[in-house]
Design an enzyme around this catalytic site. Sequence first.
Site, PDB file in Angstrom:
ATOM      1  N   SER A  28      -6.603   1.289   3.735  1.00 50.52           N
ATOM      2  CA  SER A  28      -7.150   0.759   2.648  1.00 50.52           C
ATOM      3  C   SER A  28      -7.813  -0.667   3.245  1.00 50.52           C
ATOM      4  CB  SER A  28      -5.920   0.307   1.657  1.00 50.52           C
ATOM      5  OG  SER A  28      -6.337  -0.412   0.680  1.00 50.52           O
ATOM      6  N   GLU A  77     -15.122   4.314  -7.567  1.00 55.32           N
ATOM      7  CA  GLU A  77     -14.145   3.083  -8.007  1.00 55.32           C
ATOM      8  C   GLU A  77     -15.313   2.076  -8.451  1.00 55.32           C
ATOM      9  OE1 GLU A  77     -11.184   2.076  -5.421  1.00 55.32           O
ATOM     10  OE2 GLU A  77     -10.132   3.734  -5.373  1.00 55.32           O
ATOM     11  N   VAL A 128      -5.616   6.862  -3.959  1.00 51.63           N
ATOM     12  CA  VAL A 128      -4.742   5.817  -3.339  1.00 51.63           C
ATOM     13  C   VAL A 128      -4.991   6.044  -1.942  1.00 51.63           C
ATOM     14  CG1 VAL A 128      -2.609   4.617  -2.815  1.00 51.63           C
ATOM     15  CG2 VAL A 128      -2.972   5.667  -4.936  1.00 51.63           C
ATOM     16  N   ALA A 129      -5.550   5.155  -1.155  1.00 47.14           N
ATOM     17  CA  ALA A 129      -5.999   5.104   0.278  1.00 47.14           C
ATOM     18  C   ALA A 129      -4.468   4.900   0.907  1.00 47.14           C
ATOM     19  CB  ALA A 129      -6.591   3.975   0.577  1.00 47.14           C
ATOM     20  N   HIS A 170     -14.057  -1.787  -7.581  1.00 49.79           N
ATOM     21  CA  HIS A 170     -13.745  -2.208  -6.203  1.00 49.79           C
ATOM     22  C   HIS A 170     -14.983  -2.613  -5.483  1.00 49.79           C
ATOM     23  CE1 HIS A 170     -11.368  -1.468  -2.327  1.00 49.79           C
ATOM     24  NE2 HIS A 170     -12.497  -1.604  -1.684  1.00 49.79           N
ATOM     25  N   GLN A 202       0.755  -1.278   0.051  1.00 47.93           N
ATOM     26  CA  GLN A 202      -0.011  -0.084  -0.146  1.00 47.93           C
ATOM     27  C   GLN A 202       0.962   1.428  -0.016  1.00 47.93           C
ATOM     28  OE1 GLN A 202      -3.229  -0.424  -0.591  1.00 47.93           O
ATOM     29  NE2 GLN A 202      -3.754   1.787  -0.602  1.00 47.93           N
ATOM     30  N   ASP A 259     -10.296  -5.755  -6.474  1.00 50.35           N
ATOM     31  CA  ASP A 259     -10.705  -4.777  -7.800  1.00 50.35           C
ATOM     32  C   ASP A 259     -10.911  -5.889  -8.705  1.00 50.35           C
ATOM     33  OD1 ASP A 259      -9.948  -2.779  -6.230  1.00 50.35           O
ATOM     34  OD2 ASP A 259      -8.165  -2.332  -6.706  1.00 50.35           O
TER      35      ASP A 259
HETATM   36 ZN   LIG Z   1      -9.602  -1.468  -4.648  1.00 52.22          ZN
END
Ligand SMILES: [Zn+2]
Length: 247
Positions: free
Chosen positions: A170, A217, A164-165, A220, A135, A179
């Site tokens: 995340s 997203e 991006v987390a 996701h 991540q 995803d």
């Molecule tokens: Zn994702």
Amino acid sequence: MKKRDVSKRRIRHRKPVWLLLPLLSLIFALIISFWVVNLYRGINPIFPAVSEETTEVFSNDTQDDDAQADVPWYLTLVNRWNPLPKDYDLELMEIEGGELVDKRIYEPLMEMLDNAKAEKLGPIVVSGYRTQEQQQSFMDEKITSYRKQGYSKSKAKELAEQWVAAVGASEHQLGIAVDINGATYDIYLWLQENSYKYGFIFRYPGDKTEITGVAEEVWHYRYVGVEAATEIHNQGVSLEEYLENLN
Ligand SMILES: [Zn+2]
């Protein structure tokens, strides 16, 4: 006589002010050095960092999970305000394509993908479980690409965080989010209509960005169990709103 008295008093009053000067400059120097030290540590007291809560996430990537102690594992909330719980337990399993997921979501995920396959949508999981390090490197790559486009360090970080987390924020670190890509865009329409039957939700719709903290997203999907997924789907709420209503 009166005039003289006044001027004498004035002179007498000026003296202590001059004596205070070294003291004032010492205080001023202390304030400046405190500010510089804080700037260096990334905590700017005058101009707070763009996303303070993310800075916090970076410095302590786990939270005291008391707040979520009473929810089952599949309803664990992870977002930019609720970092990954401390000592979160999971057992991983490899799926077709090489990605890893929490073994508890393996069966419903396979069932969902099989049914999407039967519709000739060519689903494929392109991202499953992510470690903290992965991540972090996703985030670093995104920041670097914005820096290359000429953005300042803080602006690049701000833009990257929209996509991006932050580490610890995340759902991929939970192992229950995936995803999904497909042969055509229709895969996303099919998932939006059908994923709840398998316990998965369209986690980041465009109209919930303010609540989820993440831009839309379509790829996701996150496991919450069939019961919660059905309610979230039928009511058109986000996971955050669903959990809020539970309390
Ligand atoms: Zn994702």
